[in-house]
Design a protein around this motif. Structure first.
Motif, short mmCIF file in Angstrom:
data_model
loop_
_atom_site.label_atom_id
_atom_site.label_comp_id
_atom_site.label_asym_id
_atom_site.label_seq_id
_atom_site.Cartn_x
_atom_site.Cartn_y
_atom_site.Cartn_z
N HIS A 52 11.74 7.58 6.57
CA HIS A 52 10.98 8.66 5.82
C HIS A 52 11.94 10.20 6.41
CE1 HIS A 52 8.08 10.80 3.66
NE2 HIS A 52 8.08 9.60 2.53
N GLU A 53 11.56 10.90 5.44
CA GLU A 53 12.03 12.07 5.14
C GLU A 53 11.31 13.45 5.98
OE1 GLU A 53 11.90 13.90 1.25
OE2 GLU A 53 13.25 13.46 1.30
N GLU A 54 9.95 12.53 6.38
CA GLU A 54 9.06 13.60 6.97
C GLU A 54 8.29 12.76 7.66
OE1 GLU A 54 8.78 16.62 5.85
OE2 GLU A 54 9.64 16.88 3.77
N GLU B 175 0.83 -1.22 0.17
CA GLU B 175 0.08 0.04 -0.04
C GLU B 175 0.56 1.28 0.07
OE1 GLU B 175 -3.20 -0.16 -0.90
OE2 GLU B 175 -4.08 -0.75 0.93
N LEU B 176 1.78 1.14 0.42
CA LEU B 176 2.97 2.77 0.85
C LEU B 176 3.95 2.69 -0.23
CD1 LEU B 176 2.90 3.07 4.20
CD2 LEU B 176 1.00 3.72 2.41
N GLY B 177 4.01 1.53 -1.29
CA GLY B 177 5.37 1.98 -1.92
C GLY B 177 5.51 2.94 -2.96
N ASP B 178 4.67 3.71 -3.04
CA ASP B 178 4.67 4.85 -4.03
C ASP B 178 4.81 5.92 -2.81
OD1 ASP B 178 4.21 3.78 -6.06
OD2 ASP B 178 2.56 3.92 -6.04
N PHE B 179 4.91 6.05 -2.38
CA PHE B 179 5.05 7.01 -0.69
C PHE B 179 6.31 7.52 -0.21
CE2 PHE B 179 1.08 6.12 -1.40
CZ PHE B 179 0.19 7.22 -1.49
N GLY B 180 7.97 6.79 -0.61
CA GLY B 180 9.08 7.24 0.31
C GLY B 180 9.23 6.65 1.55
N PHE B 181 8.88 5.03 1.71
CA PHE B 181 8.61 4.95 3.52
C PHE B 181 9.56 3.84 2.79
CE2 PHE B 181 4.41 6.40 3.98
CZ PHE B 181 4.66 7.25 5.52
N LYS B 182 11.16 3.12 4.29
CA LYS B 182 11.69 2.35 3.71
C LYS B 182 11.34 1.57 5.19
CE LYS B 182 17.44 1.08 4.03
NZ LYS B 182 18.17 1.97 4.42
N ILE B 183 11.44 0.01 5.26
CA ILE B 183 11.43 -0.37 6.35
C ILE B 183 12.77 -0.77 6.44
CG2 ILE B 183 10.75 -2.77 7.17
CD1 ILE B 183 8.26 -2.79 5.57
N GLY B 184 13.24 -0.67 8.27
CA GLY B 184 14.49 -0.68 8.40
C GLY B 184 15.09 -1.47 8.90
N ASN B 185 13.60 -2.63 9.62
CA ASN B 185 13.93 -4.04 10.14
C ASN B 185 14.70 -4.71 9.55
OD1 ASN B 185 10.62 -2.84 10.89
ND2 ASN B 185 11.46 -4.02 12.88
N PRO B 186 14.82 -5.45 9.77
CA PRO B 186 15.53 -6.67 9.26
C PRO B 186 14.48 -7.96 9.14
CG PRO B 186 17.07 -6.98 11.45
CD PRO B 186 15.59 -5.81 11.56
N LEU B 187 13.99 -7.97 7.79
CA LEU B 187 12.73 -8.60 7.47
C LEU B 187 13.40 -10.36 7.74
CD1 LEU B 187 12.77 -7.85 3.54
CD2 LEU B 187 11.59 -6.98 5.53
N ASP B 188 14.78 -11.13 8.27
CA ASP B 188 13.88 -12.31 7.94
C ASP B 188 13.73 -12.15 9.95
OD1 ASP B 188 14.71 -14.72 9.34
OD2 ASP B 188 16.74 -14.15 8.79
N SER B 189 12.41 -13.31 9.96
CA SER B 189 11.71 -12.98 11.35
C SER B 189 12.92 -13.35 12.75
CB SER B 189 10.39 -14.00 11.34
OG SER B 189 10.84 -15.42 11.41
N PRO C 162 16.62 10.53 13.46
CA PRO C 162 16.57 12.13 12.50
C PRO C 162 14.89 11.55 11.92
CG PRO C 162 18.54 10.71 11.35
CD PRO C 162 17.74 9.91 13.09
N ASN C 163 14.91 10.31 11.19
CA ASN C 163 13.66 10.14 10.52
C ASN C 163 13.19 8.67 10.51
OD1 ASN C 163 15.91 8.15 9.74
ND2 ASN C 163 16.00 8.67 7.48
N GLY C 164 13.07 7.99 12.07
CA GLY C 164 12.42 6.97 11.91
C GLY C 164 11.02 6.90 12.56
N ILE C 165 10.57 6.20 12.24
CA ILE C 165 8.76 6.07 12.51
C ILE C 165 8.66 4.89 13.64
CG2 ILE C 165 6.31 5.66 12.28
CD1 ILE C 165 6.36 7.60 10.15
N ARG C 166 8.47 4.61 15.19
CA ARG C 166 8.48 2.94 14.99
C ARG C 166 6.95 2.81 15.97
NH1 ARG C 166 12.05 1.85 20.48
NH2 ARG C 166 11.21 3.68 21.06
N LEU C 167 6.40 1.35 14.68
CA LEU C 167 4.92 1.07 15.03
C LEU C 167 5.09 -0.09 15.53
CD1 LEU C 167 3.93 2.02 11.77
CD2 LEU C 167 3.21 3.07 13.76
N ALA C 168 4.45 -0.35 17.04
CA ALA C 168 4.48 -2.02 18.03
C ALA C 168 3.07 -2.03 17.98
CB ALA C 168 5.17 -1.41 19.09
N PRO C 169 2.45 -3.12 17.08
CA PRO C 169 1.70 -3.96 17.26
C PRO C 169 2.28 -4.25 18.21
CG PRO C 169 2.84 -4.52 15.56
CD PRO C 169 3.55 -3.77 15.51
#
Length: 427
Positions: free
Chosen positions: A361-363, A336-350, A383-390
């Protein structure tokens, strides 16, 4: 599974209906119209934690000073009781765990007790991604000993600014290192370090190891005793939901029980000797020796209720749901967000990912403010991190779906542009 299935809200609702931990959501105080995804900074209040606090207050009301030895939970033994309840979450023996102090105080205690620079072995090994309080404590401990942090504190560099390469950590284990202090889970990217391997490699070289578990305890399983980890310390207000300023905890491997505390106080005493009032300390024969002053009962009490839920739910089931939540969120973000400049900074390996999703994201600061305006509580990291913890015990898959849709709306409508792109005083 098709893209259409993933994007359908009904799919999220199906995941929720199949969730074996869903009953715990009603245990927490959730604010209407709000999705709380900041449990890796401060966990929500549960009804059990609230009741546990009232129970301790009631014992004060009923017994006065006799509350130290009377009532359902005598205060004199309360830190040990909570340590016993915490031990399964980190794979430790009950005698190896004590609930006491704060993250920083407990790190100071560990270094004061076990860091013994001798000969050429004088350095402490940490990393450049560690939470600042750990580095402040380590530098101050070096200064107290007349050692210059620039020379005696070695910080492993990150290759990408987000994660640590464990080969770099091992390479830094030179014969002048006396102690290693690393996070079990990195607070920004959520990377899980291989604590077992790091410990094994350190011990091959005669180096002691301590882990900061602030972002891993209550989120992932540990086997500290089996891994032979020397020491660990953590806070209790994040995934453990102990409340703001909750009393923290410490682990000391039983092989180190003979050490006298570097920072001693009367609660360092053997319980049977404590009220002899002698001026020569007889340390407790377990992790309790790492205590200092009188325990903060009202800041420890909520953990009694919170930890009872962990005992019921089990850390393995919590971890299983946590991974499903973050996997689902990452899938939705990619779709859903591929066009908005987000980068996932987590390791993708669970295997290497902790309990939160880290977006760059710069914003980022402005986006976090827009999320709050839309009823989502995130966490900004300079400087540019958003943490989301479900969080497994109280968040849902439907909330994950809703948060991604809200993010998409914020970006499409450029709602973030009404805010200044800088953090608030408390980010």
């Amino acid at each position: 599974m098709s893209k259409k299935d993933l994007l359908n809200k009904t799919f999220a609702q199906t995941l929720d209906s199949d969730d074996e931990l869903r009953s715990y959501r009603k245990e927490f105080y959730l604010q209407p119209g709000t999705i709380y995804f900041d449990g890796n900074s401060l966990g929500l209040l549960s009804k059990r934690a609230e009741q546990a606090l009232h129970t301790v207050i009631e014992s004060w009301k009923t017994y006065g000073i006799d509350g130290w030895l009377k009532g359902e939970n005598p205060w004199f033994y309360f830190p040990e009781k909570l340590g016993k309840m915490t031990a399964p979450l980190i794979g430790a023996k009950p005698s190896e765990v004590i609930v006491t102090g704060s993250t920083t105080v407990n790190l100071h205690q560990i270094v004061s007790t076990f860091y013994k620079p001798e000969g050429k072995r004088t350095k402490i090994l940490a990393d450049e991604l560690n939470f600042p309080t750990d580095i402040y404590a380590l530098k101050s401990q070096l200064k107290i000993r007349g050692l210059h942090p620039e020379e005696h504190l070695v910080q492993v560099k990150s290759r990408d600014g987000l994660t640590l390469d464990q080969e770099d950590i091992i390479e830094a284990m030179t014969d002048d290192v006396a102690l290693i202090v690393l996070a079990g889970v990195l607070y920004r990217s959520g990377q899980i370090l291989d604590m077992k391997r790091i410990t094994e490699e350190a011990h091959k070289r005669g180096i002691l190891v301590a882990f900061d578990l602030c972002h891993s305890i209550g989120a992932i399983p540990h086997s500290l005793s089996d891994w032979g980890v020397d020491y660990a310390f953590w806070c209790s207000y994040k995934h453990l939901n102990g409340g703001p300023g909750a009393v923290a905890g410490m682990y000391v491997n039983e092989k180190h029980f003979s050490a006298s505390p570097g920072l001693a106080g009367w609660f360092s005493s053997d319980k049977n000797k404590q009220f002899d009032m002698e001026h020569d300390l007889t340390p407790a024969p377990n992790a309790g020796a790492m205590q200092m002053g009188t325990p903060n009962l009202l800041s420890a009490a909520p953990l009694l209720g919170s930890l009872s839920m962990f005992a019921e739910a089990g850390i393995d089931r919590i971890r299983k749901k946590s991974l499903k939540l973050t996997d689902y969120m990452i899938d939705l973000i990619n779709l859903e967000l591929g066009d908005f400049g987000f980068k996932i900074g987590n390791p993708l390996d669970s295997v290497q990912r902790g309990g939160h999703v880290f977006l760059e994201h710069e914003e980022a600061a402005r986006i976090c403010k827009a999320l709050k305006e839309n009823g989502v509580i995130p966490d900004f990291r300079t400087p540019n991190g958003i943490r989301l913890a479900p969080v497994a015990l109280y968040n849902t898959f439907e909330e994950v779906w809703e948060v991604v849709q809200i993010l998409k709306k914020i970006m499409k409508e450029e709602q973030y542009k009404k805010f200044e792109n800088k953090r608030d005083v408390v980010a």
